[in-house]
Design a protein around this motif. Structure first.
Motif, PDB file in Angstrom:
ATOM      1  N   TYR A  90     -41.896 178.003 118.338  1.00 52.29           N
ATOM      2  CA  TYR A  90     -42.884 177.344 117.482  1.00 52.29           C
ATOM      3  C   TYR A  90     -43.919 178.329 116.946  1.00 52.29           C
ATOM      4  N   ASP A  91     -44.333 179.279 117.783  1.00 51.26           N
ATOM      5  CA  ASP A  91     -45.359 180.239 117.372  1.00 51.26           C
ATOM      6  C   ASP A  91     -44.860 181.215 116.294  1.00 51.26           C
ATOM      7  N   ARG A  92     -43.568 181.238 116.045  1.00 48.66           N
ATOM      8  CA  ARG A  92     -43.015 182.128 115.025  1.00 48.66           C
ATOM      9  C   ARG A  92     -42.757 181.402 113.704  1.00 48.66           C
ATOM     10  N   LEU A  93     -43.157 180.133 113.649  1.00 43.89           N
ATOM     11  CA  LEU A  93     -42.978 179.351 112.428  1.00 43.89           C
ATOM     12  C   LEU A  93     -44.246 179.370 111.595  1.00 43.89           C
ATOM     13  N   THR A  94     -44.070 179.256 110.300  1.00 39.12           N
ATOM     14  CA  THR A  94     -45.228 179.101 109.420  1.00 39.12           C
ATOM     15  C   THR A  94     -45.769 177.695 109.606  1.00 39.12           C
ATOM     16  N   PRO A  95     -46.996 177.423 109.164  1.00 37.33           N
ATOM     17  CA  PRO A  95     -47.516 176.056 109.267  1.00 37.33           C
ATOM     18  C   PRO A  95     -46.604 175.012 108.601  1.00 37.33           C
ATOM     19  N   ALA A  96     -46.004 175.347 107.482  1.00 36.05           N
ATOM     20  CA  ALA A  96     -45.097 174.405 106.797  1.00 36.05           C
ATOM     21  C   ALA A  96     -43.846 174.165 107.652  1.00 36.05           C
ATOM     22  N   GLN A  97     -43.328 175.226 108.267  1.00 36.16           N
ATOM     23  CA  GLN A  97     -42.150 175.087 109.122  1.00 36.16           C
ATOM     24  C   GLN A  97     -42.482 174.310 110.395  1.00 36.16           C
ATOM     25  N   GLN A  98     -43.689 174.510 110.912  1.00 35.64           N
ATOM     26  CA  GLN A  98     -44.125 173.752 112.095  1.00 35.64           C
ATOM     27  C   GLN A  98     -44.177 172.265 111.773  1.00 35.64           C
ATOM     28  N   LYS A  99     -44.710 171.933 110.590  1.00 34.44           N
ATOM     29  CA  LYS A  99     -44.770 170.523 110.170  1.00 34.44           C
ATOM     30  C   LYS A  99     -43.362 169.956 110.017  1.00 34.44           C
ATOM     31  N   GLU A 100     -42.473 170.741 109.399  1.00 39.44           N
ATOM     32  CA  GLU A 100     -41.077 170.306 109.231  1.00 39.44           C
ATOM     33  C   GLU A 100     -40.435 170.040 110.592  1.00 39.44           C
ATOM     34  N   ASN A 101     -40.683 170.922 111.555  1.00 36.00           N
ATOM     35  CA  ASN A 101     -40.121 170.763 112.891  1.00 36.00           C
ATOM     36  C   ASN A 101     -40.697 169.537 113.583  1.00 36.00           C
ATOM     37  N   THR A 102     -42.013 169.357 113.488  1.00 34.29           N
ATOM     38  CA  THR A 102     -42.653 168.191 114.103  1.00 34.29           C
ATOM     39  C   THR A 102     -42.117 166.899 113.495  1.00 34.29           C
ATOM     40  N   ASP A 103     -41.983 166.881 112.162  1.00 32.87           N
ATOM     41  CA  ASP A 103     -41.430 165.694 111.491  1.00 32.87           C
ATOM     42  C   ASP A 103     -40.002 165.406 111.956  1.00 32.87           C
ATOM     43  N   ALA A 104     -39.211 166.450 112.135  1.00 32.80           N
ATOM     44  CA  ALA A 104     -37.835 166.278 112.607  1.00 32.80           C
ATOM     45  C   ALA A 104     -37.823 165.725 114.028  1.00 32.80           C
ATOM     46  N   GLN A 105     -38.740 166.196 114.876  1.00 31.94           N
ATOM     47  CA  GLN A 105     -38.833 165.675 116.243  1.00 31.94           C
ATOM     48  C   GLN A 105     -39.204 164.200 116.234  1.00 31.94           C
ATOM     49  N   VAL A 106     -40.094 163.804 115.333  1.00 33.44           N
ATOM     50  CA  VAL A 106     -40.481 162.388 115.215  1.00 33.44           C
ATOM     51  C   VAL A 106     -39.277 161.561 114.768  1.00 33.44           C
ATOM     52  N   ARG A 107     -38.511 162.064 113.790  1.00 34.95           N
ATOM     53  CA  ARG A 107     -37.336 161.321 113.295  1.00 34.95           C
ATOM     54  C   ARG A 107     -36.301 161.122 114.401  1.00 34.95           C
ATOM     55  N   ILE A 108     -36.055 162.159 115.180  1.00 33.94           N
ATOM     56  CA  ILE A 108     -35.064 162.016 116.252  1.00 33.94           C
ATOM     57  C   ILE A 108     -35.573 161.036 117.303  1.00 33.94           C
ATOM     58  N   ALA A 109     -36.864 161.084 117.615  1.00 30.97           N
ATOM     59  CA  ALA A 109     -37.434 160.136 118.577  1.00 30.97           C
ATOM     60  C   ALA A 109     -37.300 158.697 118.058  1.00 30.97           C
ATOM     61  N   GLN A 110     -37.486 158.502 116.761  1.00 29.28           N
ATOM     62  CA  GLN A 110     -37.326 157.167 116.170  1.00 29.28           C
ATOM     63  C   GLN A 110     -35.877 156.693 116.285  1.00 29.28           C
ATOM     64  N   ARG A 111     -34.938 157.595 116.080  1.00 23.08           N
ATOM     65  CA  ARG A 111     -33.521 157.223 116.201  1.00 23.08           C
ATOM     66  C   ARG A 111     -33.175 156.849 117.643  1.00 23.08           C
ATOM     67  N   VAL A 112     -33.703 157.607 118.574  1.00 23.63           N
ATOM     68  CA  VAL A 112     -33.471 157.295 119.991  1.00 23.63           C
ATOM     69  C   VAL A 112     -34.067 155.928 120.318  1.00 23.63           C
ATOM     70  N   ASP A 113     -35.290 155.681 119.857  1.00 27.40           N
ATOM     71  CA  ASP A 113     -35.933 154.386 120.102  1.00 27.40           C
ATOM     72  C   ASP A 113     -35.156 153.243 119.460  1.00 27.40           C
ATOM     73  N   ALA A 114     -34.647 153.465 118.250  1.00 27.00           N
ATOM     74  CA  ALA A 114     -33.868 152.426 117.568  1.00 27.00           C
ATOM     75  C   ALA A 114     -32.590 152.124 118.347  1.00 27.00           C
ATOM     76  N   LEU A 115     -31.948 153.157 118.849  1.00 26.86           N
ATOM     77  CA  LEU A 115     -30.729 152.956 119.638  1.00 26.86           C
ATOM     78  C   LEU A 115     -31.039 152.185 120.918  1.00 26.86           C
ATOM     79  N   ARG A 116     -32.138 152.544 121.571  1.00 25.72           N
ATOM     80  CA  ARG A 116     -32.548 151.812 122.780  1.00 25.72           C
ATOM     81  C   ARG A 116     -32.828 150.339 122.468  1.00 25.72           C
ATOM     82  N   ALA A 117     -33.494 150.083 121.341  1.00 24.46           N
ATOM     83  CA  ALA A 117     -33.812 148.698 120.960  1.00 24.46           C
ATOM     84  C   ALA A 117     -32.526 147.901 120.714  1.00 24.46           C
ATOM     85  N   ILE A 118     -31.553 148.527 120.077  1.00 22.91           N
ATOM     86  CA  ILE A 118     -30.275 147.853 119.829  1.00 22.91           C
ATOM     87  C   ILE A 118     -29.599 147.527 121.157  1.00 22.91           C
ATOM     88  N   GLU A 119     -29.567 148.505 122.051  1.00 24.20           N
ATOM     89  CA  GLU A 119     -28.951 148.292 123.368  1.00 24.20           C
ATOM     90  C   GLU A 119     -29.701 147.211 124.142  1.00 24.20           C
TER      91      GLU A 119
END
Length: 158
Positions: A120-149
Protein backbone atom coordinates in the motif's frame (compact mmCIF):
# COMPACT_ATOMS: atom_id res chain seq x y z
CA UNK A 1 -11.58 -59.45 -22.40
CA UNK A 2 -13.30 -56.42 -23.87
CA UNK A 3 -11.75 -54.10 -26.39
CA UNK A 4 -10.32 -50.94 -24.88
CA UNK A 5 -11.50 -47.73 -26.53
CA UNK A 6 -9.58 -44.48 -26.74
CA UNK A 7 -9.81 -42.08 -25.10
CA UNK A 8 -9.92 -44.40 -22.10
CA UNK A 9 -12.89 -42.68 -20.45
CA UNK A 10 -15.06 -43.97 -23.32
CA UNK A 11 -14.85 -47.43 -21.70
CA UNK A 12 -16.51 -46.05 -18.57
CA UNK A 13 -19.13 -44.30 -20.70
CA UNK A 14 -19.86 -47.63 -22.44
CA UNK A 15 -20.30 -49.38 -19.08
CA UNK A 16 -22.74 -46.73 -17.92
CA UNK A 17 -24.74 -46.61 -21.13
CA UNK A 18 -24.91 -50.41 -21.36
CA UNK A 19 -26.59 -50.54 -17.95
CA UNK A 20 -23.67 -51.94 -15.97
CA UNK A 21 -24.02 -48.78 -13.89
CA UNK A 22 -26.96 -46.44 -13.60
CA UNK A 23 -28.25 -43.51 -11.57
CA UNK A 24 -27.34 -43.82 -7.91
CA UNK A 25 -24.58 -46.38 -8.48
CA UNK A 26 -21.05 -46.03 -7.20
CA UNK A 27 -18.21 -47.01 -9.50
CA UNK A 28 -15.42 -48.09 -7.12
CA UNK A 29 -11.96 -46.77 -7.94
CA UNK A 30 -10.60 -50.28 -8.62
CA UNK A 31 -13.24 -50.87 -11.30
CA UNK A 32 -12.80 -47.36 -12.68
CA UNK A 33 -9.03 -47.81 -13.02
CA UNK A 34 -9.56 -51.20 -14.71
CA UNK A 35 -12.01 -49.72 -17.23
CA UNK A 36 -9.56 -46.92 -17.92
CA UNK A 37 -6.81 -49.50 -18.43
CA UNK A 38 -4.81 -47.68 -15.77
CA UNK A 39 -4.13 -49.96 -12.80
CA UNK A 40 -2.84 -48.11 -9.77
CA UNK A 41 0.95 -48.25 -9.46
CA UNK A 42 2.49 -50.14 -6.57
CA UNK A 43 3.67 -48.21 -3.55
CA UNK A 44 7.20 -49.32 -4.43
CA UNK A 45 7.00 -47.58 -7.83
CA UNK A 46 8.84 -44.33 -8.34
CA UNK A 47 7.16 -41.14 -7.18
CA UNK A 48 7.20 -39.64 -10.68
CA UNK A 49 5.41 -42.73 -12.06
CA UNK A 50 2.74 -42.40 -9.37
CA UNK A 51 2.32 -38.68 -10.09
CA UNK A 52 2.10 -39.30 -13.84
CA UNK A 53 -0.55 -41.98 -13.26
CA UNK A 54 -2.50 -39.69 -10.91
CA UNK A 55 -2.52 -36.85 -13.43
CA UNK A 56 -3.60 -39.19 -16.24
CA UNK A 57 -6.48 -40.53 -14.14
CA UNK A 58 -7.56 -36.99 -13.20
CA UNK A 59 -7.54 -35.96 -16.86
CA UNK A 60 -9.58 -38.99 -17.94
CA UNK A 61 -12.00 -38.50 -15.05
CA UNK A 62 -12.49 -34.80 -15.87
CA UNK A 63 -13.21 -35.64 -19.51
CA UNK A 64 -15.66 -38.37 -18.49
CA UNK A 65 -17.48 -36.10 -16.02
CA UNK A 66 -17.85 -33.29 -18.57
CA UNK A 67 -18.95 -35.62 -21.37
CA UNK A 68 -21.51 -37.52 -19.28
CA UNK A 69 -23.05 -34.29 -18.04
CA UNK A 70 -23.23 -32.52 -21.39
CA UNK A 71 -24.07 -35.47 -23.64
CA UNK A 72 -26.13 -37.71 -21.35
CA UNK A 73 -27.37 -35.38 -18.55
CA UNK A 74 -25.69 -37.62 -15.98
CA UNK A 75 -23.75 -35.91 -13.21
CA UNK A 76 -20.83 -37.79 -11.67
CA UNK A 77 -19.52 -36.88 -8.24
CA UNK A 78 -16.35 -38.04 -6.55
CA UNK A 79 -16.64 -39.84 -3.24
CA UNK A 80 -13.17 -39.36 -1.82
CA UNK A 81 -11.30 -42.59 -1.27
CA UNK A 82 -14.17 -44.70 -2.64
CA UNK A 83 -15.01 -43.94 -6.28
CA UNK A 84 -17.36 -41.90 -8.42
CA UNK A 85 -21.11 -41.94 -8.07
CA UNK A 86 -23.72 -41.31 -10.74
CA UNK A 87 -26.06 -38.87 -9.08
CA UNK A 88 -29.80 -39.35 -9.27
CA UNK A 89 -31.44 -36.61 -11.35
CA UNK A 90 -33.13 -35.41 -8.15
CA UNK A 91 -29.67 -34.88 -6.57
CA UNK A 92 -28.08 -32.95 -9.43
CA UNK A 93 -29.45 -29.50 -8.63
CA UNK A 94 -28.36 -29.63 -4.99
CA UNK A 95 -24.92 -30.94 -5.94
CA UNK A 96 -24.50 -28.20 -8.54
CA UNK A 97 -25.50 -25.57 -5.97
CA UNK A 98 -22.99 -26.93 -3.43
CA UNK A 99 -20.24 -26.87 -6.04
CA UNK A 100 -21.12 -23.30 -7.02
CA UNK A 101 -21.01 -22.13 -3.40
CA UNK A 102 -17.60 -23.76 -2.87
CA UNK A 103 -16.18 -22.30 -6.07
CA UNK A 104 -17.56 -18.81 -5.40
CA UNK A 105 -16.25 -18.84 -1.85
CA UNK A 106 -12.80 -20.00 -2.97
CA UNK A 107 -12.69 -17.46 -5.80
CA UNK A 108 -13.85 -14.55 -3.63
CA UNK A 109 -11.32 -15.44 -0.94
CA UNK A 110 -8.47 -15.56 -3.47
CA UNK A 111 -9.58 -12.26 -5.02
CA UNK A 112 -9.81 -10.62 -1.59
CA UNK A 113 -6.30 -11.83 -0.73
CA UNK A 114 -4.85 -10.47 -3.97
CA UNK A 115 -6.47 -7.08 -3.44
CA UNK A 116 -5.75 -6.70 0.26
CA UNK A 117 -2.13 -7.91 0.17
CA UNK A 118 -0.70 -4.98 -1.77
CA UNK A 119 2.34 -2.88 -0.83
CA UNK A 120 0.00 0.00 0.00
CA UNK A 121 2.82 2.42 0.84
CA UNK A 122 4.17 2.06 -2.71
CA UNK A 123 0.91 3.17 -4.32
CA UNK A 124 0.05 6.68 -5.38
CA UNK A 125 -2.96 8.27 -3.66
CA UNK A 126 -5.09 7.50 -6.75
CA UNK A 127 -3.95 3.86 -6.71
CA UNK A 128 -4.63 3.63 -2.97
CA UNK A 129 -8.19 4.87 -3.58
CA UNK A 130 -8.61 2.36 -6.42
CA UNK A 131 -7.40 -0.44 -4.13
CA UNK A 132 -9.66 0.64 -1.26
CA UNK A 133 -12.65 0.83 -3.62
CA UNK A 134 -11.85 -2.67 -4.91
CA UNK A 135 -11.68 -3.98 -1.33
CA UNK A 136 -15.11 -2.44 -0.63
CA UNK A 137 -16.56 -4.05 -3.80
CA UNK A 138 -15.27 -7.50 -2.87
CA UNK A 139 -16.62 -7.10 0.68
CA UNK A 140 -20.02 -6.18 -0.79
CA UNK A 141 -19.97 -9.29 -2.98
CA UNK A 142 -19.11 -11.47 0.01
CA UNK A 143 -21.93 -9.86 2.02
CA UNK A 144 -24.38 -10.35 -0.86
CA UNK A 145 -23.44 -14.02 -1.11
CA UNK A 146 -23.90 -14.44 2.64
CA UNK A 147 -27.32 -12.75 2.45
CA UNK A 148 -28.39 -15.10 -0.35
CA UNK A 149 -27.23 -18.13 1.64
CA UNK A 150 -28.91 -16.84 4.80
CA UNK A 151 -32.23 -16.24 3.02
CA UNK A 152 -31.96 -19.67 1.41
CA UNK A 153 -31.44 -21.34 4.78
CA UNK A 154 -34.34 -19.45 6.34
CA UNK A 155 -36.69 -20.27 3.43
CA UNK A 156 -35.73 -23.95 3.41
CA UNK A 157 -38.75 -26.12 4.28
CA UNK A 158 -38.34 -28.29 7.35
Amino acid sequence: MSIQRLPAWRNVEDAILSGTYTYGDLIPYGELFAMLGMPKPELSDRADAMESWRLSVLQERASLVEHMLKQHAMMLETENGVGIRILLPSEQTGAAERTLRKELTRSLRAHRDRISNVAYDRLTPAQQKENTDAQVRIAQRVDALRAIEHSRLIAKPK
